[in-house]
Design a protein around this motif. Structure first.
Motif, PDB file in Angstrom:
ATOM      1  N   LEU A 565      21.597 -52.833 -12.245  1.00 46.08           N
ATOM      2  CA  LEU A 565      21.285 -51.437 -12.564  1.00 46.08           C
ATOM      3  C   LEU A 565      21.666 -50.516 -11.418  1.00 46.08           C
ATOM      4  N   GLY A 566      21.702 -51.051 -10.190  1.00 44.81           N
ATOM      5  CA  GLY A 566      22.099 -50.234  -9.052  1.00 44.81           C
ATOM      6  C   GLY A 566      23.560 -49.820  -9.088  1.00 44.81           C
ATOM      7  N   LEU A 567      24.394 -50.467  -9.897  1.00 44.52           N
ATOM      8  CA  LEU A 567      25.817 -50.115 -10.014  1.00 44.52           C
ATOM      9  C   LEU A 567      26.069 -49.023 -11.049  1.00 44.52           C
ATOM     10  N   LEU A 568      25.014 -48.603 -11.775  1.00 45.96           N
ATOM     11  CA  LEU A 568      25.207 -47.590 -12.811  1.00 45.96           C
ATOM     12  C   LEU A 568      25.490 -46.228 -12.196  1.00 45.96           C
ATOM     13  N   PRO A 569      26.428 -45.477 -12.786  1.00 43.96           N
ATOM     14  CA  PRO A 569      26.739 -44.137 -12.254  1.00 43.96           C
ATOM     15  C   PRO A 569      25.682 -43.103 -12.614  1.00 43.96           C
ATOM     16  N   ASN A 570      24.843 -43.378 -13.621  1.00 45.48           N
ATOM     17  CA  ASN A 570      23.818 -42.441 -14.068  1.00 45.48           C
ATOM     18  C   ASN A 570      22.458 -43.123 -14.064  1.00 45.48           C
ATOM     19  N   PRO A 571      21.366 -42.342 -14.162  1.00 46.30           N
ATOM     20  CA  PRO A 571      20.023 -42.941 -14.228  1.00 46.30           C
ATOM     21  C   PRO A 571      19.903 -43.886 -15.421  1.00 46.30           C
ATOM     22  N   VAL A 572      19.071 -44.935 -15.229  1.00 42.83           N
ATOM     23  CA  VAL A 572      18.933 -45.945 -16.273  1.00 42.83           C
ATOM     24  C   VAL A 572      18.461 -45.323 -17.587  1.00 42.83           C
ATOM     25  N   GLY A 573      17.508 -44.385 -17.523  1.00 45.81           N
ATOM     26  CA  GLY A 573      16.948 -43.797 -18.728  1.00 45.81           C
ATOM     27  C   GLY A 573      17.974 -43.125 -19.612  1.00 45.81           C
ATOM     28  N   SER A 574      19.081 -42.679 -19.044  1.00 44.64           N
ATOM     29  CA  SER A 574      20.100 -41.987 -19.851  1.00 44.64           C
ATOM     30  C   SER A 574      20.877 -42.942 -20.747  1.00 44.64           C
ATOM     31  N   TYR A 575      20.724 -44.233 -20.536  1.00 36.27           N
ATOM     32  CA  TYR A 575      21.454 -45.216 -21.345  1.00 36.27           C
ATOM     33  C   TYR A 575      20.603 -45.778 -22.492  1.00 36.27           C
ATOM     34  N   LEU A 576      19.398 -45.259 -22.673  1.00 36.57           N
ATOM     35  CA  LEU A 576      18.540 -45.745 -23.760  1.00 36.57           C
ATOM     36  C   LEU A 576      19.204 -45.471 -25.105  1.00 36.57           C
ATOM     37  N   ASP A 577      19.355 -46.495 -25.921  1.00 35.26           N
ATOM     38  CA  ASP A 577      19.974 -46.387 -27.247  1.00 35.26           C
ATOM     39  C   ASP A 577      18.873 -46.543 -28.293  1.00 35.26           C
ATOM     40  N   ASN A 578      18.535 -45.463 -28.958  1.00 37.80           N
ATOM     41  CA  ASN A 578      17.439 -45.493 -29.921  1.00 37.80           C
ATOM     42  C   ASN A 578      17.767 -46.322 -31.152  1.00 37.80           C
ATOM     43  N   ASP A 579      19.055 -46.407 -31.512  1.00 38.52           N
ATOM     44  CA  ASP A 579      19.428 -47.212 -32.679  1.00 38.52           C
ATOM     45  C   ASP A 579      19.290 -48.699 -32.393  1.00 38.52           C
ATOM     46  N   LEU A 580      19.703 -49.123 -31.195  1.00 37.28           N
ATOM     47  CA  LEU A 580      19.596 -50.539 -30.846  1.00 37.28           C
ATOM     48  C   LEU A 580      18.171 -50.923 -30.471  1.00 37.28           C
ATOM     49  N   SER A 581      17.366 -49.975 -30.031  1.00 41.63           N
ATOM     50  CA  SER A 581      15.956 -50.254 -29.764  1.00 41.63           C
ATOM     51  C   SER A 581      15.262 -50.544 -31.093  1.00 41.63           C
ATOM     52  N   ARG A 582      14.149 -51.269 -30.992  1.00 42.71           N
ATOM     53  CA  ARG A 582      13.504 -51.709 -32.225  1.00 42.71           C
ATOM     54  C   ARG A 582      11.992 -51.706 -32.059  1.00 42.71           C
ATOM     55  N   TYR A 583      11.331 -51.039 -33.025  1.00 44.21           N
ATOM     56  CA  TYR A 583       9.871 -51.031 -33.062  1.00 44.21           C
ATOM     57  C   TYR A 583       9.440 -51.603 -34.408  1.00 44.21           C
ATOM     58  N   SER A 584       8.445 -52.511 -34.379  1.00 42.15           N
ATOM     59  CA  SER A 584       7.989 -53.091 -35.633  1.00 42.15           C
ATOM     60  C   SER A 584       6.511 -53.428 -35.552  1.00 42.15           C
ATOM     61  N   GLU A 585       5.834 -53.318 -36.710  1.00 44.23           N
ATOM     62  CA  GLU A 585       4.455 -53.740 -36.865  1.00 44.23           C
ATOM     63  C   GLU A 585       4.353 -54.582 -38.136  1.00 44.23           C
ATOM     64  N   TYR A 586       3.609 -55.673 -38.038  1.00 46.40           N
ATOM     65  CA  TYR A 586       3.505 -56.590 -39.170  1.00 46.40           C
ATOM     66  C   TYR A 586       2.037 -56.971 -39.335  1.00 46.40           C
ATOM     67  N   ARG A 587       1.487 -56.746 -40.538  1.00 48.64           N
ATOM     68  CA  ARG A 587       0.105 -57.094 -40.845  1.00 48.64           C
ATOM     69  C   ARG A 587       0.068 -57.986 -42.077  1.00 48.64           C
ATOM     70  N   THR A 588      -0.792 -59.002 -42.034  1.00 46.82           N
ATOM     71  CA  THR A 588      -0.963 -59.874 -43.196  1.00 46.82           C
ATOM     72  C   THR A 588      -2.448 -60.028 -43.503  1.00 46.82           C
ATOM     73  N   TYR A 589      -2.756 -60.048 -44.802  1.00 52.06           N
ATOM     74  CA  TYR A 589      -4.109 -60.267 -45.295  1.00 52.06           C
ATOM     75  C   TYR A 589      -4.017 -61.427 -46.286  1.00 52.06           C
ATOM     76  N   THR A 590      -4.627 -62.556 -45.934  1.00 54.42           N
ATOM     77  CA  THR A 590      -4.447 -63.774 -46.723  1.00 54.42           C
ATOM     78  C   THR A 590      -5.798 -64.337 -47.141  1.00 54.42           C
ATOM     79  N   HIS A 591      -5.868 -64.746 -48.415  1.00 55.65           N
ATOM     80  CA  HIS A 591      -7.060 -65.410 -48.944  1.00 55.65           C
ATOM     81  C   HIS A 591      -6.665 -66.826 -49.360  1.00 55.65           C
ATOM     82  N   ASP A 592      -7.282 -67.834 -48.738  1.00 57.18           N
ATOM     83  CA  ASP A 592      -7.043 -69.236 -49.107  1.00 57.18           C
ATOM     84  C   ASP A 592      -8.245 -69.744 -49.900  1.00 57.18           C
TER      85      ASP A 592
END
Length: 989
Positions: A565-592
């Protein structure tokens, strides 16, 4: 007339009584201190000159029956490892039977101090569904751990990663004297418990906590190995220290100490080695371990404790620390099944890893009275891991080994490119870090409502996991059949940095109820509610727009992303790619919801039931610019059937069936194209149906006490309806594969095995065992040569046949075993018949354990192993593997043993494994150090308590260590122990 009739009846009765006399000697064997029966002890009749006449083995109740060939005076000899041998004079006259009554064994504390004890116990004994292996019947080199012992068992299979199966079932748990040992970790016991303290090993299926307490079979059995400690060692302190130093900077150190009393047991372990935890002795390839995957250095500290007051309270606890450093170099040759064209690949990879982990577990079981049972199991796991990998790989349109010997060399790439065979080449680098913490607990409360079997249970399970990972990766691709705007080979690069925290927690509440509805017939109900939640939030920083090779000046190192990261010409935060980033939530309700009918009879048991599982899932995701928020509701069901029939105490049949529904994952159902890796593109399929798997298992075992004959056979069969397979579209120009999950039918597999073990003579000197195995797999997938083509059904069939046959000769100072094995594998692919393969692996040779005078022993192993039928000619090898060890025992009681071990003396062992699936076949070679010499020093300290436990001055000579030609001393029965042993085996202590 009546008088004559009475005389006739009297004469006939007398004649029958006389005819019924068979010169049979009967009796029973007990532990004189514990007052417990001693089963499977060796009983022999000897002539007055101590020559062998006939022999037998005591049954499960410690009873024995042995028939003399003629009238006369005999010596009755009874022996069992760890006990003083019993000698008793027996006189048989007038064809009469003789009942000697109860004979009591007494612990031989002096013998426990020695290196060898004499016994000729049967190798394996079967009772009901339990296989008992007698440690004294298997000889392993001095200083060996129980892993070497288990590898010698009939029916045992050891995989490349150290996983051990007994009779086709994977070992999930280790017990010591019936008590839990290092739950969740089988390798600590296998690689640290010395064989010198073990008397016998039992293999059986242990019920779950719920099943054991309630009687409700929840189908969660686990196959366990239960190690029984030698008599006399259950009270007091004993320890074993083993230090080894070898050539090529090899080392191996381990130590253990244990304290046992009537209620409390504590065992501590410490070990460090860089020999891949490969013990000396045992193993399927001539005795010294399987494939060694890389160079691994490990360290471990562990403590295990058990308490049982015999009435109301039991608890078990364990804690361990593990550290590992890995150096793995692999060469992979693979073929991808892609319709009628060829798709081959090669990869060279260098991976370094390190990990620190802590594991703590506890079990408390409290029975305040006869109707309540309360159990609590908390646990914690903490781990931190690092990794760095550099790899070079290439893809080809034809088998490169038909043209070159080293497909990845620069010269070979140029030659294959000129022939139009090269598709792509790539270089990858990855640095990774993981930090994981998991907490969990289980509380179970059971109340018996009546003696007839009515009971109710409440159980609560919960766990929480917090994980954090960081990954920096680079990928540089060159395409040989695609051109850029300038007419040169097209290229692709991906430089990315990922930060991914993940949290999850699960909660389950279960209640069960059992109602007796008839004599020994129960109706069982169970309901469980489960809630699961997981959240992942990955930030991806993309530096792919930088010039090609922007990071080539750096060498990868653990957690060194700061340098990149020290070789980057710009700050690390400027390279954040929102499309490649991924947020997910998964919930399950199961009756056995489960209902089961359980029937118990004297000869058979049967369980039949069904489970319904309504499930509601919610999934939310933001990825590749697409927001998904979906809900899915499904109903799964699972029928079960289990039938067990007992022909006798030693002969049993079990038939088991279980049907299960497997739902596709949310990511498989989402209609999203994930092309973040251009060589491996995935597409979801919202039309996927659930898969239904039918599993059948048949298991039969029997045992004949005469000649200790054990027979085991099993057969497994499974078939899947609407299996979730793959359709693969292959781009011949780039070598890229697009994978989409689909439902397929026709997937099934079957495997079967037969194990047979017998002693040829009643004394157990000559033994033969055989293990035969067959396995068949049928995989279905669909392939497309390109996006415009129709899907073509691809069927891959794989058949494996194996046989291992061994025969051994065993007396007090010598054991010789000759063995041979052969494995045949045939792979057929209907779309690529030119890729069909037939491979053979076979080995033959022998092992020798030889006890010399002066407390010296020699162990050696010599096997020829061969491979045939591999595409890469360099893999079709002949390897003569020779290992040897010489040991010298010193000090009083042979407390110190010095050993010199020679591994792979001829420098010929290689390491190779093969994996076949529905879409590919791959062969992998691993780096390893197989050939080295190691000097070991093993010291044993034993301080036993209890009656007859203190060591006594030896009297007479140590006949257990006699070499050839060394006869008994004059005088008949020295030291109060009687005549010297005439044959039999030996086990190590």
């Amino acid at each position: 007339m009546i008088k004559r009739l009475l005389i006739f009846v009297l004469l006939m009765t007398s004649a029958v009584a006389v005819m019924a006399q068979n010169r049979t000697v009967t009796g029973s064997l007990y532990d004189g201190e514990l007052k417990e029966k001693v089963p499977y002890a060796v009983v022999q009749l000897l002539k007055q000159d101590s020559s062998y006449v006939v022999g037998a083995v005591s049954d499960d109740g410690g009873n024995f029956k042995i028939t003399a060939p003629a009238n006369g005076r005999y010596i009755l000899k009874a022996s069992y490892v760890g006990y003083k041998t019993i000698y008793q004079d027996v006189a048989i006259t007038n064809e009469q039977d003789v009942a000697v009554g109860q004979l009591d064994f007494h612990v031989d504390s002096h013998t426990l101090k020695e290196v060898k004890v004499v016994a000729s116990a049967p190798k394996v004994v079967v009772k009901a569904d339990t296989f008992q292996y007698n440690a004294s019947a298997y000889r392993v080199p001095e200083g060996s751990t129980i892993e070497a012992l288990v590898k010698k068992f009939p029916g045992a299979e050891v995989s490349d990663d150290g996983t051990i199966k007994i009779n086709g079932k994977e070992i999930k748990k280790i017990l010591v004297n019936g008590k839990e040992f290092m739950v969740g970790d089988t390798k600590t016991a296998m690689k640290n418990l010395p064989t010198s303290i073990i008397q016998n090993i039992k293999a059986y299926d242990q019920q779950s906590d719920l099943s054991r307490v309630t009687g409700i079979d929840d189908g969660n059995e686990s196959t366990v190995l239960d190690f029984g400690v030698k008599p006399g060692m259950n009270k007091g302190l004993f320890s074993n220290i083993d230090l080894g130093i070898g050539t090529k900077n090899r080392y191996s150190e381990r130590g253990m100490a244990a304290y046992f009393n009537d209620k409390f047991r504590m065992m501590g372990f410490v070990s460090a080695n860089n020999v891949n935890d490969m013990g000396f002795g045992g193993g399927p390839r001539g005795g010294f371990g399987g494939v060694r995957q890389g160079l691994n250095a490990t360290k471990m500290i562990g403590l295990n404790m058990n308490y049982d007051n015999g009435k109301t309270l039991q608890w078990d606890g364990s804690v361990r620390w593990n550290h590992s450093d890995g150096d793995l170099n692999t060469h992979v040759s693979a073929e991808n099944f892609v319709a009628h064209m060829g798709s081959f690949s090669n990869r060279l990879s260098q991976q370094y890893t390190r990990e620190n982990s802590w594991d703590g577990r506890f079990r408390l079981e409290w029975k305040p009275d006869s109707v309540w049972n309360i159990m609590f199991r908390p646990n914690i796991q903490i781990s931190k891991s690092d990794g760095q990998t550099v790899s070079t790989s290439a893809a080809y349109s034809a088998d490169p080994y038909e043209t070159v010997d080293d497909p990845l060399s620069a010269a070979s790439v140029a030659q294959l490119k000129a022939l139009g065979v090269m598709v792509n080449s790539q270089r990858n680098m990855t640095i990774s870090y993981g930090d994981n913490t998991t907490l969990g607990a289980m509380l179970q409360v059971n109340r018996k409502l009546s003696k007839a079997g009515r009971n109710v249970t409440l159980r609560v399970d919960g766990d929480y996991s917090d994980a954090d990972s960081k990954t920096f990766s680079t990928q540089d691709l060159q395409y040989f059949q695609l051109r850029n705007a300038l007419g040169n080979d097209s290229t692709y690069q991906a430089y990315r940095y990922n930060l991914m925290p993940t949290k999850s927690w699960n909660l389950a509440v279960q209640t069960t109820y059992s109602e007796p509805i008839a004599r020994k017939t129960y109706l069982q109900f169970s309901y469980q509610f489960k809630y699961g939640f997981s959240k992942s939030d990955r930030d991806t920083y993309d530096f792919s727009a930088l010039p090609s090779g922007a990071f080539n000046s750096l060498q990868p190192a653990y957690r060194s992303w700061g340098n990149y990261l020290g070789l980057l010409p710009n700050p690390v935060g400027s390279y954040l790619d929102n499309d490649l980033s991924r947020y997910s939530e998964y919930r399950t309700y199961t009756h056995d919801m489960q209902v089961m009918l359980r029937m118990i009879r004297n000869k058979w048991k049967m369980n039949v039931g069904v489970m319904l599982q309504p499930q509601r899932s919610t999934y939310m995701q933001d990825y590749l610019g697409v927001h998904v928020d979906t809900v899915r509701t499904v109903v799964n069901w699972s029928p079960t059937f289990d039938f067990r029939y007992k022909f006798s105490e030693q002969s049993n049949l079990r038939i088991n069936y279980k049907g299960t529904v497997t739902q596709p994952t949310m990511s498989q159902l989402l209609n999203i194209v994930d092309n973040t890796d251009p060589q491996n593109i995935s597409i979801g399929n919202p039309g996927l149906k659930p898969a239904f798997v039918n599993r059948f298992r048949l298991f039969y075992n029997t045992f004949r006490q005469k000649h200790a004959q054990a027979l085991m056979t099993f057969a497994n069969f499974s078939t899947t309806r609407n299996a979730i397979g793959n359709s693969v579209t292959y781009d011949a120009a780039s070598g890229a594969r697009t994978v989409r999950p689909i439902n397929v039918n026709g997937n099934w597999n079957a495997d079967a095995a037969v194990m047979f073990n017998t002693s040829i003579d009643s004394a157990g000197i000559w033994n033969v065992h055989s293990f035969t195995r067959a396995n068949f797999n049928r995989y279905v997938s669909y392939l497309q040569p390109n996006a415009a083509s129709l899907l073509e059904k691809n069927i891959t069939k794989s058949l494996t046949l194996g046989e291992r046959l061994a025969g051994s000769y065993r007396i007090s100072w010598l054991e010789l075993e000759l063995d041979g094995s052969v494995d045949y594998t045939r792979t057929k692919n209907n779309l690529q018949s030119f890729s069909n393969l037939r491979t053979w692996q076979f080995a033959y040779g022998g092992t020798l354990n030889f006890n010399l005078p002066w407390n010296m022993s020699i162990s050696t192993d010599l096997h020829q192993t061969s491979r045939r039928g591999y595409n890469d000619a360099s893999l079709n090898t002949n390897e003569l593997l020779w290992n040897a060890q010489i040991s010298q025992s010193l000090l009083r009681g042979n407390a110190l043993t010095l050993s010199l071990q020679f591994y792979d003396i001829l420098h010929q062992q290689s390491n190779l494994s093969r994996v076949i699936s529905d879409v590919s076949r791959s062969d992998t070679e691993y780096n390893s150090i197989n050939s080295y010499v190691m000097l070991r020093a093993t010291y044993r300290l034993n301080l036993f308590g209890g009656k007859n436990a203190m060591p006594k001055p030896p009297s007479g000579r140590d006949f257990d260590r006699q070499g050839p030609g060394m006869g008994p001393p004059p005088g008949g029965r020295p030291g109060g122990g009687g005549r010297p042993p005439m044959g039999g085996g030996s086990g190590g202590f």
